[in-house]
Design a protein around this motif. Structure first.
Motif, mmCIF file in Angstrom:
data_model
loop_
_atom_site.group_PDB
_atom_site.id
_atom_site.type_symbol
_atom_site.label_atom_id
_atom_site.label_comp_id
_atom_site.label_asym_id
_atom_site.label_seq_id
_atom_site.Cartn_x
_atom_site.Cartn_y
_atom_site.Cartn_z
ATOM 1 N N GLY A 62 6.709 1.875 3.628
ATOM 2 C CA GLY A 62 5.510 2.661 3.933
ATOM 3 C C GLY A 62 5.520 4.026 3.289
ATOM 4 O O GLY A 62 5.671 4.150 2.074
ATOM 5 N N TYR A 130 3.704 2.050 7.512
ATOM 6 C CA TYR A 130 4.245 0.945 8.317
ATOM 7 C C TYR A 130 4.641 1.359 9.730
ATOM 8 O O TYR A 130 5.307 0.605 10.444
ATOM 9 C CB TYR A 130 5.426 0.290 7.591
ATOM 10 C CG TYR A 130 5.096 -1.075 7.017
ATOM 11 C CD1 TYR A 130 4.549 -2.074 7.827
ATOM 12 C CD2 TYR A 130 5.324 -1.385 5.682
ATOM 13 C CE1 TYR A 130 4.240 -3.329 7.313
ATOM 14 C CE2 TYR A 130 5.021 -2.633 5.157
ATOM 15 C CZ TYR A 130 4.475 -3.599 5.982
ATOM 16 O OH TYR A 130 4.169 -4.845 5.476
ATOM 17 N N ARG A 154 2.687 -7.791 8.334
ATOM 18 C CA ARG A 154 2.749 -7.525 6.892
ATOM 19 C C ARG A 154 1.463 -7.883 6.151
ATOM 20 O O ARG A 154 1.100 -7.203 5.208
ATOM 21 C CB ARG A 154 3.914 -8.316 6.248
ATOM 22 C CG ARG A 154 5.270 -7.826 6.678
ATOM 23 C CD ARG A 154 6.370 -8.576 5.966
ATOM 24 N NE ARG A 154 6.367 -8.332 4.523
ATOM 25 C CZ ARG A 154 7.086 -9.022 3.654
ATOM 26 N NH1 ARG A 154 7.858 -10.001 4.054
ATOM 27 N NH2 ARG A 154 7.041 -8.724 2.373
ATOM 28 N N ARG A 155 0.805 -8.957 6.550
ATOM 29 C CA ARG A 155 -0.287 -9.443 5.719
ATOM 30 C C ARG A 155 -1.664 -9.551 6.367
ATOM 31 O O ARG A 155 -2.644 -9.738 5.665
ATOM 32 C CB ARG A 155 0.075 -10.811 5.111
ATOM 33 C CG ARG A 155 1.123 -10.737 4.026
ATOM 34 C CD ARG A 155 0.616 -9.997 2.792
ATOM 35 N NE ARG A 155 1.696 -9.673 1.870
ATOM 36 C CZ ARG A 155 2.365 -8.522 1.884
ATOM 37 N NH1 ARG A 155 2.069 -7.575 2.750
ATOM 38 N NH2 ARG A 155 3.338 -8.294 1.015
ATOM 39 N N ASN A 224 0.446 -2.480 -1.129
ATOM 40 C CA ASN A 224 -0.704 -2.607 -0.230
ATOM 41 C C ASN A 224 -1.877 -1.690 -0.580
ATOM 42 O O ASN A 224 -3.022 -2.054 -0.324
ATOM 43 C CB ASN A 224 -0.263 -2.421 1.219
ATOM 44 C CG ASN A 224 0.634 -3.571 1.650
ATOM 45 O OD1 ASN A 224 0.205 -4.717 1.714
ATOM 46 N ND2 ASN A 224 1.912 -3.275 1.881
HETATM 47 O O1 LIG Z 1 6.292 -0.619 2.340
HETATM 48 C C1 LIG Z 1 6.963 -1.628 2.099
HETATM 49 O O2 LIG Z 1 7.845 -2.051 2.865
HETATM 50 C C2 LIG Z 1 6.746 -2.435 0.838
HETATM 51 O O3 LIG Z 1 6.644 -1.655 -0.252
HETATM 52 C C3 LIG Z 1 5.566 -3.341 0.949
HETATM 53 O O4 LIG Z 1 5.932 -4.189 1.913
HETATM 54 P P1 LIG Z 1 5.197 -5.534 2.336
HETATM 55 O O5 LIG Z 1 5.353 -6.512 1.227
HETATM 56 O O6 LIG Z 1 5.944 -5.910 3.572
HETATM 57 O O7 LIG Z 1 3.784 -5.176 2.645
#
Ligand SMILES: O=C(O)[C@H](O)COP(=O)(O)O
Length: 268
Positions: A62, A130, A154-155, A224
């Motif tokens: 994040g 995050y 995450r998604r 993201n």
């Molecule tokens: O912020 C993070 O942890 C990654 O750069 C992106 O993570 P993710 O694939 O879990 O969204």
């Protein structure tokens, strides 16, 4: 059987189609418009930062300002080389206020011999915040809360991760680089929907006007924040966006009409 640029094609889809999300129908419609108006194609290049220290450790990152690894630096150099080889001439670059994206941006510009290009650094391109997951290992978190819960965090488009509290020592409120922001704007955690909400003003006020003005723009940012921008530019649905992954250090070229409709996209 389908038509593509007025040709009748049967059999499997050409390889080019596998790298972008536009439907053939939409593609043909836009092509018709291009032929009618005779447009000048606009370009935006996305680059997700190279591998970071916390990517390598599989930790939620994040807004934590971690550095690139040696692999991440190599990925950024490779991206710069590809831009140079493709002869892409940039006019303007946008990046976040996090060093993994800034360094990637600079390496790409330098290796494509365009370090002089004006750049804008903005918190609006930061990685999705995050929240309280920042610093946790993704696998351990999945073991504790379940794979599905972690996948949702995450998604999913609009499921927030557990939030930080404003008095948490890791809150961005304690970070000088966000001091000019109103307190209520500084996130304690974000889903993709909220990430998109803070990316849109940057698109509308700065990126889109530059592209409309004929400038070729580099956006060196994060998984993201780039997914959010892609969702907006390509009008990807809330469900479909869950499937879009953007790999580290791979330049992604968008070709756009003068009205900023996506004609095609491809990785260099
Ligand atoms: O912020 C993070 O942890 C990654 O750069 C992106 O993570 P993710 O694939 O879990 O969204």
């Amino acid at each position: 059987m389908f038509t593509f640029f007025n040709k009748k094609i049967s059999g499997p889809l050409p390889k080019a189609f596998c790298v972008h999300l536009l439907t053939i129908e939409l593609y043909n419609k836009r092509k018709e418009k291009i032929e009618k108006v005779g447009i000048h194609v606009r370009r935006i290049i996305f680059v997700r930062h190279g591998q970071s220290e916390w990517n390598a450790l599989n930790q939620f990152t994040g807004w934590v300002d971690v550095d690139l690894t040696d692999i991440g630096m190599k990925e950024a150099h490779e991206a710069g080389r590809k831009l140079k080889e493709a002869g892409i001439e940039l006019d303007l670059a946008f990046t976040s206020v996090l060093k993994r994206a800034i360094k990637t941006c600079h390496i790409v510009l330098e290796d494509s011999e365009q370090l002089w290009v004006p750049e804008v650094k903005t918190w609006r391109l930061n990685e999705r915040h995050y929240g309280a997951l920042q610093g946790l290992n993704k696998k351990e978190t999945a073991d504790k809360y379940g794979i599905q819960q972690v996948q949702e965090w995450r998604r999913s488009y609009d499921i927030l991760p557990p939030l930080l509290t404003p008095d948490d020592p890791h809150s961005a409120l304690n970070d000088r680089r966000y001091a000019q922001l109103q307190k209520r704007v500084v996130p304690m955690g974000e889903d993709l929907k909220r990430t998109l909400a803070r990316v849109i003003p940057l698109w509308e006020d700065q990126i889109a006007p530059a592209v409309l003005d004929g400038k070729t723009v580099l956006v060196a940012a994060h998984g993201n924040s780039l997914r959010a921008l892609a969702k907006y530019m390509e009008e990807i649905s809330d469900d479909e966006i869950m499937k879009l992954e953007i790999p580290t250090g791979q330049p992604l070229v968008y070709e756009l009409t003068e009205e900023l409709d996506v004609i095609k996209k491809y990785y260099l």
